[in-house]
Write a protein that holds these residues in place. Structure first.
Motif, mmCIF file in Angstrom:
data_model
loop_
_atom_site.group_PDB
_atom_site.id
_atom_site.type_symbol
_atom_site.label_atom_id
_atom_site.label_comp_id
_atom_site.label_asym_id
_atom_site.label_seq_id
_atom_site.Cartn_x
_atom_site.Cartn_y
_atom_site.Cartn_z
ATOM 1 N N ASN A 92 26.138 -28.181 20.898
ATOM 2 C CA ASN A 92 26.302 -27.736 19.516
ATOM 3 C C ASN A 92 27.539 -28.361 18.892
ATOM 4 N N ARG A 96 27.635 -30.644 15.498
ATOM 5 C CA ARG A 96 28.559 -30.411 14.390
ATOM 6 C C ARG A 96 29.363 -31.678 14.075
ATOM 7 N N HIS A 99 27.225 -33.916 12.091
ATOM 8 C CA HIS A 99 27.157 -33.406 10.719
ATOM 9 C C HIS A 99 28.373 -33.880 9.934
ATOM 10 N N GLU A 123 23.065 -27.999 9.798
ATOM 11 C CA GLU A 123 23.887 -26.817 9.558
ATOM 12 C C GLU A 123 23.170 -25.555 10.019
ATOM 13 N N SER A 124 21.879 -25.474 9.755
ATOM 14 C CA SER A 124 21.092 -24.311 10.167
ATOM 15 C C SER A 124 21.022 -24.205 11.689
ATOM 16 N N ALA A 126 23.096 -25.520 13.924
ATOM 17 C CA ALA A 126 24.416 -25.219 14.482
ATOM 18 C C ALA A 126 24.760 -23.739 14.332
ATOM 19 N N GLY A 127 24.450 -23.179 13.170
ATOM 20 C CA GLY A 127 24.722 -21.759 12.959
ATOM 21 C C GLY A 127 23.906 -20.878 13.885
ATOM 22 N N SER A 128 22.635 -21.220 14.065
ATOM 23 C CA SER A 128 21.768 -20.426 14.942
ATOM 24 C C SER A 128 22.168 -20.577 16.403
ATOM 25 N N ASP A 130 25.210 -21.055 17.448
ATOM 26 C CA ASP A 130 26.394 -20.195 17.595
ATOM 27 C C ASP A 130 25.968 -18.748 17.834
ATOM 28 N N GLU A 131 25.017 -18.306 17.037
ATOM 29 C CA GLU A 131 24.525 -16.933 17.163
ATOM 30 C C GLU A 131 23.861 -16.716 18.518
ATOM 31 N N GLU A 184 13.770 -24.257 13.782
ATOM 32 C CA GLU A 184 14.815 -25.038 13.121
ATOM 33 C C GLU A 184 14.947 -26.433 13.740
#
Length: 205
Positions: A92, A96, A99, A123-124, A126-128, A130-131, A184
């Protein structure tokens, strides 16, 4: 004067054009996607192994002492999953970085819409991720605590049943995150394919 010309030529030769920079980033993204898929596959395999190992402990370790002292294979498998999760976190980080690199590319020669599509998808994802990694790390901690609780003197059937239900509930939430991530990643692959096709058209001009 000759020295100045030489320096200028060296600087120019070290510069990549936007199309080449974008193609390199897309290649890196593809490699990181493959790494992520490998990590998810490893996690799934280890999860299946954990279930088998847990059944073995219940059948062969009457007082469940191996759960208490950490020698049961389930603890080893949890650590292996934690290492795999670390690899996914590194992946991840690389996504990033790609990106960030792509936001610096001069999009004058590239379709801004196609480039934005990749950036948005990155971006989507990477955010997911992280979650997902945060939730999965919490899951591993919950499993460790659960296995250790079973070996306590005051453990009852309620400890066993309620604990496994709680762990399973957490895993269901994680599976939902996995499904979201799958979608995603598919969207990211499509966005990268669209941009790649436009770059090929640009190169053919």
């Amino acid at each position: 004067m000759a020295v100045g010309v030489t320096v200028s030529l060296l600087l120019l030769s070290g510069c990549s054009n936007p199309v080449e920079e974008t193609e390199t980033s897309l290649s890196d993204i593809e490699a990181q996607q493959e790494a992520a898929v490998q990590s998810f596959t490893q996690l799934a395999d280890l999860e299946s192994r954990l279930q088998s190992e847990f059944h073995t402990v219940l059948e062969e370790d009457e007082d469940l002492s191996t759960l208490a002292d950490g020698s049961a294979e389930v603890h080893t498998t949890i650590e292996e999953r934690r290492e795999t999760l670390g690899a996914l976190t590194e992946t991840n980080g690389e996504l990033r970085s790609r990106h960030e690199e792509m936001t610096q590319i001069d999009s004058g020669e590239i379709s801004e819409e196609a480039l934005d599509g990749v950036l948005g998808s990155l971006e989507s994802v990477a955010g997911s991720l992280d979650e997902f990694t945060s939730a999965y790390e919490a899951q591993l901690s919950s499993e460790t605590s659960y296995f250790e609780s079973l070996a306590q003197e005051d453990a009852t059937y309620g400890t066993f049943r309620e604990g496994i239900e709680a762990v399973n509930d957490e895993m269901e939430d994680i599976q939902a995150l996995r499904v979201e991530l799958d979608e995603e990643f598919v969207a990211l692959e499509a966005a990268c394919s669209t941009l790649s096709s436009q770059l090929e058209e640009k190169s053919d001009e």
